[in-house]
Design a protein around this motif. Structure first.
Motif, short mmCIF file in Angstrom:
data_model
loop_
_atom_site.label_atom_id
_atom_site.label_comp_id
_atom_site.label_asym_id
_atom_site.label_seq_id
_atom_site.Cartn_x
_atom_site.Cartn_y
_atom_site.Cartn_z
N PHE A 173 32.18 37.75 33.02
CA PHE A 173 32.87 37.62 34.30
C PHE A 173 33.94 38.69 34.50
O PHE A 173 34.43 38.87 35.60
N TYR A 174 34.29 39.41 33.44
CA TYR A 174 35.28 40.49 33.58
C TYR A 174 34.65 41.74 34.20
O TYR A 174 35.35 42.69 34.55
N PRO A 180 45.23 43.23 36.27
CA PRO A 180 45.05 42.81 34.87
C PRO A 180 46.15 41.87 34.38
O PRO A 180 45.95 41.11 33.43
N GLU A 181 47.34 41.89 35.02
CA GLU A 181 48.42 41.03 34.54
C GLU A 181 48.12 39.55 34.72
O GLU A 181 48.82 38.69 34.17
N MET A 232 42.87 33.44 33.07
CA MET A 232 41.41 33.51 33.07
C MET A 232 40.84 33.93 31.72
O MET A 232 39.64 34.17 31.62
N LYS A 233 41.65 34.03 30.69
CA LYS A 233 41.20 34.62 29.43
C LYS A 233 40.12 33.79 28.72
O LYS A 233 39.44 34.31 27.84
N ILE A 290 34.27 33.35 40.06
CA ILE A 290 32.90 33.37 39.54
C ILE A 290 31.90 33.62 40.67
O ILE A 290 30.92 34.36 40.51
N ALA A 291 32.15 33.01 41.84
CA ALA A 291 31.29 33.26 43.00
C ALA A 291 31.35 34.72 43.41
O ALA A 291 30.34 35.32 43.78
#
Length: 333
Positions: free
Chosen positions: A279-280, A266-267, A272-273, A223-224
């Protein structure tokens, strides 16, 4: 040409262009040309053109604040905040005696003055001021003691200057991001920080409590990194308007391998879903070649000082990496 009330600052690679703009403005307004900028909004600006250096200092502003809050003769300390101190809302004024005492203490005014200093030339105190500002609605004696501690620190470091010199970087600017997982005792939220340097000196920095509770260090660091990435894209955009061309990604230095993996691969989506879709954005930015995340050890991370109180030795190391220096134009320290 940035303008503040009736003060105009002109910048150009051509002196003749500056002269022409002043001439045209003088046809419409009464002007006073003060020459090269040497003092602006409480910031002293000194140039060392032979060595391609610029020094920014707020020494006079610090002296005025110390006098204003009666701390001119206070003893100095070596850290912005005691590394063992953890402030929280329960330390606020609750008894009638404490409430009466705090009403006579200019807490908001002091934190506001420190905030301006932290925003303009002193990234080393940004985290301490951010923490102190959280308790503005109901500060207590412990919070006020931390404010006075910070004043004693800036008294001992009032000669520090933010110094800009060329460095050996191959990029126009250098970026760093870091986070302190779950550092806020009141909310469980993490503090994220980023620092962007051009040459040797910091030009943009931030220390802020994150908007959501991170469930792991990886999440807090990721997030940072998103916040740092947004500032980097803005830097690329404005430098593009100035005529600079970007043919490769801008590097974002991070000291967390897991956060880098999540941003690149992406795997790793499964862990983090649950995060908010915004955030993506970082993954897309990495994928389209605008940002490249690079691992560096914590010992080389200046943004560490933007996320938590550190010991004296670490404060001094981070301060140097931020571009803060006591040396003057001819090297006097």
């Amino acid at each position: 040409m940035p303008i503040h009330v009736d003060d105009l600052t002109l910048a150009s690679s051509s002196q003749s262009v500056i002269d022409q703009v002043i001439k045209e403005l003088a046809q419409h307004f009464k002007l006073r040309d003060l020459g090269p900028t040497s003092f602006l909004l409480g910031i002293e600006i000194v140039r060392d053109r032979p060595n391609r250096s610029i020094f920014l200092s707020q020494r006079q502003y610090i002296l005025e604040m110390l006098e204003r809050f009666g701390l001119t003769n206070a003893n100095t300390v070596s850290t912005p905040m005691d590394p063992g101190l953890r402030l929280d809302a329960t330390m606020g004024a609750t008894t009638p005696e404490d409430i009466a005492t705090m009403r006579s203490i200019p807490y908001l005014s002091a934190v506001g003055g420190l905030l301006y200093l932290a925003m303009m030339t002193r990234p080393d105190i940004a985290n301490a001021v951010s923490i102190l500002a959280r308790f503005s609605s109901n500060p207590g004696i412990a919070h006020w003691k931390a404010v006075k501690h910070l004043f004693r620190y800036i008294k001992g470091t009032m000669d520090l200057k933010l110094v800009y010199r060329p460095d050996n970087s191959s990029e126009l600017f250098t970026s760093y991001t870091d986070a302190d997982h779950g550092g806020c005792k009141d909310t469980g939220r993490s503090t994220g920080g980023y620092l962007i340097k051009m040459g040797t000196g910091a030009i943009s920095w931030r220390s802020k409590l994150q908007p959501v509770v991170a469930l792991s260090t990886t999440e807090a660091e990721y997030i940072a990194a998103v916040e740092a990435g947004k500032e980097m894209i803005w830097m690329r955009n404005i430098l593009s308007e100035f005529g600079y061309k970007f043919t490769s990604p801008s590097t974002l230095n991070c000291d967390n391998q897991s956060a880098i993996s999540v941003a690149k691969n992406p795997e790793h989506h499964g862990r983090m879903k649950h995060l908010d879709l915004r955030f993506y954005w970082l993954r897309d930015t990495v994928e389209n070649g605008q940002i490249f995340l690079k691992f560096i050890p914590t010992t080389e991370m200046p943004a560490d000082l933007l996320t938590k109180p550190l010991t004296r030795a670490k404060v001094e190391v981070c301060r140097d990496m931020m571009g803060l220096d006591k040396c003057g134009i001819r090297g006097e320290c």
